[in-house]
Write a protein that holds these residues in place. Structure first.
Motif, PDB file in Angstrom:
ATOM      1  N   LEU A 233       0.866  -1.308  -0.203  1.00 33.45           N
ATOM      2  CA  LEU A 233       0.260  -0.210   0.104  1.00 33.45           C
ATOM      3  C   LEU A 233       1.352   1.622  -0.235  1.00 33.45           C
ATOM      4  CD1 LEU A 233      -3.275   0.967   0.467  1.00 33.45           C
ATOM      5  CD2 LEU A 233      -1.938   1.953   2.428  1.00 33.45           C
ATOM      6  N   MET A 234       1.916   0.902   0.918  1.00 28.71           N
ATOM      7  CA  MET A 234       2.965   1.979   0.544  1.00 28.71           C
ATOM      8  C   MET A 234       3.131   2.369  -0.439  1.00 28.71           C
ATOM      9  SD  MET A 234       5.126   2.555   4.836  1.00 28.71           S
ATOM     10  CE  MET A 234       4.577   0.132   5.083  1.00 28.71           C
ATOM     11  N   ALA A 235       3.785   1.756  -1.124  1.00 28.99           N
ATOM     12  CA  ALA A 235       4.369   1.580  -2.045  1.00 28.99           C
ATOM     13  C   ALA A 235       3.222   1.980  -3.241  1.00 28.99           C
ATOM     14  CB  ALA A 235       4.994   0.371  -2.786  1.00 28.99           C
ATOM     15  N   LYS A 236       2.604   1.727  -3.347  1.00 26.35           N
ATOM     16  CA  LYS A 236       0.734   1.839  -3.862  1.00 26.35           C
ATOM     17  C   LYS A 236       0.688   3.537  -4.444  1.00 26.35           C
ATOM     18  CE  LYS A 236      -3.134   1.186  -6.085  1.00 26.35           C
ATOM     19  NZ  LYS A 236      -3.875   0.076  -6.416  1.00 26.35           N
ATOM     20  N   TYR A 237       1.224   4.180  -2.504  1.00 26.56           N
ATOM     21  CA  TYR A 237       0.348   5.685  -2.731  1.00 26.56           C
ATOM     22  C   TYR A 237       1.665   6.309  -2.347  1.00 26.56           C
ATOM     23  CZ  TYR A 237      -4.043   3.365  -3.099  1.00 26.56           C
ATOM     24  OH  TYR A 237      -5.196   2.688  -4.296  1.00 26.56           O
ATOM     25  N   ASN A 238       3.248   6.036  -3.055  1.00 19.62           N
ATOM     26  CA  ASN A 238       4.162   6.559  -2.233  1.00 19.62           C
ATOM     27  C   ASN A 238       4.135   7.409  -0.972  1.00 19.62           C
ATOM     28  OD1 ASN A 238       6.163   8.376  -3.709  1.00 19.62           O
ATOM     29  ND2 ASN A 238       5.049  10.496  -3.883  1.00 19.62           N
ATOM     30  N   VAL A 239       4.105   7.151   0.258  1.00 18.78           N
ATOM     31  CA  VAL A 239       4.346   6.823   0.848  1.00 18.78           C
ATOM     32  C   VAL A 239       5.769   6.212   1.502  1.00 18.78           C
ATOM     33  CG1 VAL A 239       3.680   6.176   3.867  1.00 18.78           C
ATOM     34  CG2 VAL A 239       1.909   6.252   2.197  1.00 18.78           C
ATOM     35  N   PRO A 240       6.275   7.451   1.960  1.00 18.95           N
ATOM     36  CA  PRO A 240       7.723   6.825   2.282  1.00 18.95           C
ATOM     37  C   PRO A 240       8.317   5.609   2.963  1.00 18.95           C
ATOM     38  CG  PRO A 240       7.343   9.088   2.899  1.00 18.95           C
ATOM     39  CD  PRO A 240       6.277   8.453   2.244  1.00 18.95           C
ATOM     40  N   THR A 241       9.200   4.793   2.534  1.00 21.84           N
ATOM     41  CA  THR A 241       9.577   4.102   3.563  1.00 21.84           C
ATOM     42  C   THR A 241      10.548   3.182   3.025  1.00 21.84           C
ATOM     43  OG1 THR A 241       7.990   2.041   4.430  1.00 21.84           O
ATOM     44  CG2 THR A 241       8.124   2.040   2.076  1.00 21.84           C
ATOM     45  N   ALA A 242      11.061   1.901   4.206  1.00 28.47           N
ATOM     46  CA  ALA A 242      12.067   1.002   3.487  1.00 28.47           C
ATOM     47  C   ALA A 242      11.963   0.952   1.772  1.00 28.47           C
ATOM     48  CB  ALA A 242      12.589   0.835   4.431  1.00 28.47           C
ATOM     49  N   GLU A 243      13.238   0.663   0.690  1.00 31.70           N
ATOM     50  CA  GLU A 243      13.063  -0.163  -0.087  1.00 31.70           C
ATOM     51  C   GLU A 243      12.530  -1.738   0.802  1.00 31.70           C
ATOM     52  OE1 GLU A 243      13.475   0.647  -3.580  1.00 31.70           O
ATOM     53  OE2 GLU A 243      13.654   2.670  -2.781  1.00 31.70           O
ATOM     54  N   PHE A 244      12.253  -2.862  -0.077  1.00 28.23           N
ATOM     55  CA  PHE A 244      11.886  -4.012   0.480  1.00 28.23           C
ATOM     56  C   PHE A 244      11.850  -4.651  -0.896  1.00 28.23           C
ATOM     57  CE2 PHE A 244       7.314  -4.200  -1.057  1.00 28.23           C
ATOM     58  CZ  PHE A 244       7.236  -3.025  -0.654  1.00 28.23           C
ATOM     59  N   LYS A 245      11.779  -6.142  -0.447  1.00 29.93           N
ATOM     60  CA  LYS A 245      11.144  -7.101  -1.865  1.00 29.93           C
ATOM     61  C   LYS A 245      10.485  -8.530  -0.194  1.00 29.93           C
ATOM     62  CE  LYS A 245      13.517  -9.735  -5.127  1.00 29.93           C
ATOM     63  NZ  LYS A 245      12.740  -9.278  -6.348  1.00 29.93           N
ATOM     64  N   VAL A 246       9.749  -8.753  -1.701  1.00 30.41           N
ATOM     65  CA  VAL A 246       9.027  -9.912  -0.620  1.00 30.41           C
ATOM     66  C   VAL A 246       9.332 -11.486  -1.381  1.00 30.41           C
ATOM     67  CG1 VAL A 246       5.811 -10.724  -0.833  1.00 30.41           C
ATOM     68  CG2 VAL A 246       7.087  -8.367  -0.917  1.00 30.41           C
ATOM     69  N   PHE A 247       9.417 -12.536  -0.229  1.00 26.48           N
ATOM     70  CA  PHE A 247       9.807 -13.260  -0.580  1.00 26.48           C
ATOM     71  C   PHE A 247       8.639 -14.655   0.200  1.00 26.48           C
ATOM     72  CE2 PHE A 247      13.353 -11.547  -0.425  1.00 26.48           C
ATOM     73  CZ  PHE A 247      14.228 -11.569  -2.055  1.00 26.48           C
ATOM     74  N   ASP A 248       8.387 -15.747  -0.515  1.00 28.29           N
ATOM     75  CA  ASP A 248       7.823 -17.070  -0.424  1.00 28.29           C
ATOM     76  C   ASP A 248       8.716 -18.070  -0.153  1.00 28.29           C
ATOM     77  OD1 ASP A 248       7.833 -17.150  -2.597  1.00 28.29           O
ATOM     78  OD2 ASP A 248       5.441 -16.992  -2.482  1.00 28.29           O
ATOM     79  N   ASP A 249       9.668 -17.853  -1.460  1.00 20.74           N
ATOM     80  CA  ASP A 249      10.918 -18.790  -0.915  1.00 20.74           C
ATOM     81  C   ASP A 249      12.443 -19.058  -0.523  1.00 20.74           C
ATOM     82  OD1 ASP A 249      12.800 -20.251  -1.871  1.00 20.74           O
ATOM     83  OD2 ASP A 249      12.167 -20.805  -4.044  1.00 20.74           O
ATOM     84  N   PRO A 250      12.583 -19.886   0.966  1.00 17.96           N
ATOM     85  CA  PRO A 250      13.365 -19.087   1.496  1.00 17.96           C
ATOM     86  C   PRO A 250      15.056 -19.216   0.671  1.00 17.96           C
ATOM     87  CG  PRO A 250      13.167 -21.480   2.392  1.00 17.96           C
ATOM     88  CD  PRO A 250      11.729 -20.827   1.083  1.00 17.96           C
ATOM     89  N   GLU A 251      15.009 -20.220  -0.114  1.00 22.24           N
ATOM     90  CA  GLU A 251      15.804 -20.142  -1.197  1.00 22.24           C
ATOM     91  C   GLU A 251      16.291 -19.337  -1.634  1.00 22.24           C
ATOM     92  OE1 GLU A 251      18.631 -21.885  -0.376  1.00 22.24           O
ATOM     93  OE2 GLU A 251      17.018 -23.278   1.422  1.00 22.24           O
ATOM     94  N   GLU A 252      15.565 -18.388  -2.011  1.00 25.16           N
ATOM     95  CA  GLU A 252      15.550 -16.806  -2.691  1.00 25.16           C
ATOM     96  C   GLU A 252      15.782 -15.695  -2.502  1.00 25.16           C
ATOM     97  OE1 GLU A 252      14.996 -15.862  -6.294  1.00 25.16           O
ATOM     98  OE2 GLU A 252      14.944 -18.383  -6.751  1.00 25.16           O
ATOM     99  N   ALA A 253      15.166 -15.478  -0.785  1.00 28.78           N
ATOM    100  CA  ALA A 253      15.859 -14.774  -0.139  1.00 28.78           C
ATOM    101  C   ALA A 253      17.067 -15.217   0.399  1.00 28.78           C
ATOM    102  CB  ALA A 253      14.534 -15.484   1.529  1.00 28.78           C
TER     103      ALA A 253
END
Ligand code: AMP
Ligand code: GLY
Length: 429
Positions: free
Chosen positions: A109-129
Motif C-alpha cells: 500500500l505504501m509503495a502504491k501511494y508513495n508513502v516514504p518507507t524503506a526499499e523492500f522485496k517480498v519472498f515466499d521461498d527461503p532459498e530465493e530470500a
C-alpha cells in the motif's frame, strides 16, 4: 454510558484511567483487565481474542462503546462483528487492520501511494530470500509478514544473522504461518518516533508525539522488547516534521486505503524513522502504542470518550481540536527479570502506595494480578511508572523517584528513559 475496554496491559490501564475522567461515563468494564485496572473498572474474565464472548457480554451489559486495546481482536474482525450486531466499537475493521496484520499488505500500500518507507522485496521461498541477502549484503532487515507478538522483525548486522532469521521464520516456522512469507528491507538509520492519530477515515486528529525505548538495556543495548519506556513530547518531532509526517505518511495512507475501498476508523500508529532524507515509515499499528499511550494520555486534557465516539460515528469534524498539558511525561516500565525471555511470576510488588502518593505520578499496571490485598507480578512488563514534569528533566526525576519506592524480586528497568530528549529544545507536540 457504559464502556468496555478490551485488553490487559499498561495501555489498557491508561485507557481506562483516562476514560474514567469523562463526564459521559457511568461504568467501565475491562476484559480481562489486570490488578491495577480493578480499581477503575469491573474486570471480567473474557480473553481479548474471544470475540463472540465479548460480543455476548457487550449485548448483555448494554455497553455503549467498546474500546479495543490489542491488535489481535482487531485482526480477527471484532469490529466487523460488533457493527453487524449494531454495537458501537472504536477501532478499524478487519480489512483495515491488515495494515498491521500483514506487513506485505502495508508495504505494498505504501509503495502504491508513495508513502516514504524503506526499499523492500517480498519472498515466499527461503532459498530465493537467502540469495537476495547474499547479493545485497548486510545490514538488512528481515520481517515476518504476519503478527508475531512484536518479535517478527530482525535488524541483521551480518549476512549470517539475516540468513538465520530467514531460516527461523520460513523453515523452522518459529512464528507459524506468520512467517510463511517475509520481507527483506533496507536498513534505515536515524531516531525513531511514534506518531499516533485518531481518524474517522476523512478527518484526522494527531495525538501528542512520543518516543518508545525498545531495547531491554540502557543505551539501546540488548534484545528488542514490547517497549521499556516512553516519553512525550518527542522533541525531535518538530512542527515541520509533524506536517511532513501528516502529509506524506498519514494522509496518503488513509486516502490510499479509501481508494482501495477501505474505511479506516480508530487509531493509526505510524512508527517513524527520522532519516537524513526525511521521515520514513517503519511500520503501522492499528491500535494505541504500548507504552506510548501511558506517556501520552496523562497529557491529554480533552475528553477521550467524546473523541472516540465522534471517530466511530464518522463525525470527527465535530471535535475541532485536542487540548494538551504542555508538561512533559515519562513512563518507565518495570519488568520481570529475564524478560523478554522467560521470567518468574507471582512475585509480590511492594511500595505501590508510596509511589502513587507522590505528586504528578500515576502507576499503570501491565502484568499484575490482585490476590487478596496483595498485588503480584503476572507478566513480562509489570508496571509503567509515569510522571509529569515542567521539563523533561523534571519528569524523569519525579518518575525515577517513584520507581525507587517500588520493588519486587528480579525487577528490571532502564535507567535512561527520556535521556535522548535532555537538552533538546522542547517541542509542544
Ligand atoms: P516493527 O515491529 O516493524 O516496529 O520493528 C521493530 C523495530 O525494528 C523498529 O522499532 C525499529 O527499531 C526496527 N526496524 C524496523 N524496520 C527497520 C528498518 N527498515 N530499518 C531499521 N530498523 C528497523
Ligand atoms: N511500543 C510499540 C508498540 O506499541 O507497538
Amino acid at each position: 454510558m457504559r464502556i468496555l475496554v478490551v485488553g490487559s496491559g499498561g495501555r489498557e490501564h491508561a485507557l481506562a484511567w483516562k476514560i474514567a475522567q469523562s463526564q459521559a461515563v457511568d461504568k467501565i468494564f475491562c476484559a480481562p483487565g489486570n490488578g491495577g485496572i480493578t480499581h477503575l473498572a469491573e474486570c471480567v474474565d473474557i480473553k481479548s481474542d474471544d470475540i463472540f464472548g465479548l460480543l455476548d457480554f457487550a449485548r448483555k451489559e448494554k455497553i455503549g462503546l467498546t474500546v479495543v486495546g490489542p491488535e489481535i481482536p482487531l485482526a480477527l474482525g471484532i469490529v466487523d462483528e460488533f457493527i453487524k450486531a449494531g454495537l458501537k466499537i472504536f477501532g478499524p475493521n478487519k480489512k483495515a487492520a491488515a495494515l498491521e496484520a500483514s506487513k506485505i499488505f502495508s508495504k505494498q500500500l505504501m509503495a502504491k501511494y508513495n508513502v516514504p518507507t524503506a526499499e523492500f522485496k517480498v519472498f515466499d521461498d527461503p532459498e530465493e530470500a537467502k540469495k537476495y541477502i547474499e547479493k545485497k549484503g548486510a545490514p538488512c532487515v528481515v520481517k515476518a509478514d504476519g503478527l508475531a507478538a512484536g518479535k517478527g522483525v530482525v535488524v541483521a548486522k551480518t549476512v549470517k544473522e539475516a540468513k538465520d532469521a530467514v531460516k527461523a521464520m520460513m523453515q523452522d516456522k518459529v512464528f507459524g504461518d506468520a512467517g510463511k512469507k517475509i520481507i527483506i528491507e533496507e536498513c534505515l538509520t536515524g531516531q525513531e518516533a511514534s506518531i499516533i492519530v485518531i481518524t474517522d477515515s476523512k478527518q484526522v486528529l494527531a495525538l501528542a508525539s512520543a518516543q518508545d525505548h525498545k531495547s531491554i538495556f540502557d543505551n539501546d543495548q540488548g534484545a528488542n522488547t514490547g517497549g521499556m519506556g516512553a516519553y512525550s513530547p518527542a522533541s525531535i518531532v518538530t512542527p515541520g516534521i509533524l506536517v511532513e509526517v501528516m502529509e506524506k505518511i498519514i494522509y496518503r495512507t488513509i486516502d490510499g486505503l479509501a481508494k482501495e475501498g477501505i474505511d479506516y476508523r480508530g487509531v493509526l500508529y505510524a512508527g517513524i524513522m527520522l532519516t537524513k532524507e526525511g521521515p520514513k515509515t517503519l511500520e503501522f499499528n492499528v491500535r494505541f502504542g504500548d507504552p506510548e499511550t501511558e506517556a501520552i494520555l496523562p497529557r491529554l486534557k480533552s475528553d477521550l470518550v467524546e473523541v472516540m465516539l465522534a471517530a466511530t460515528d464518522g463525525e470527527l469534524t465535530k471535535v475541532k481540536n485536542l487540548y494538551w498539558d504542555s508538561r512533559a511525561c515519562v513512563c518507565v516500565v518495570c519488568a520481570s527479570g529475564g524478560y523478554p525471555g522467560s521470567y518468574a511470576k507471582d512475585k509480590e510488588i511492594k511500595g505501590l502506595k508510596e509511589a502513587e502518593k507522590l505528586k504528578d505520578i500515576v502507576v499503570f499496571h501491565a502484568g499484575t494480578k490482585k490476590m487478596g490485598d496483595k498485588i503480584l507480578t503476572s507478566g513480562g512488563r509489570v508496571l509503567g511508572v509515569t510522571g509529569l514534569g515542567t521539563t523533561i528533566e523534571d519528569a524523569i526525576d519525579k518518575t525515577y523517584k517513584a520507581v525507587s519506592k517500588i520493588s519486587f524480586e528480579g525487577m528490571h528497568y532502564r535507567t535512561d528513559i527520556g535521556h535522548k530528549a535532555i537538552g533538546q529544545k522542547v517541542s509542544r507536540i
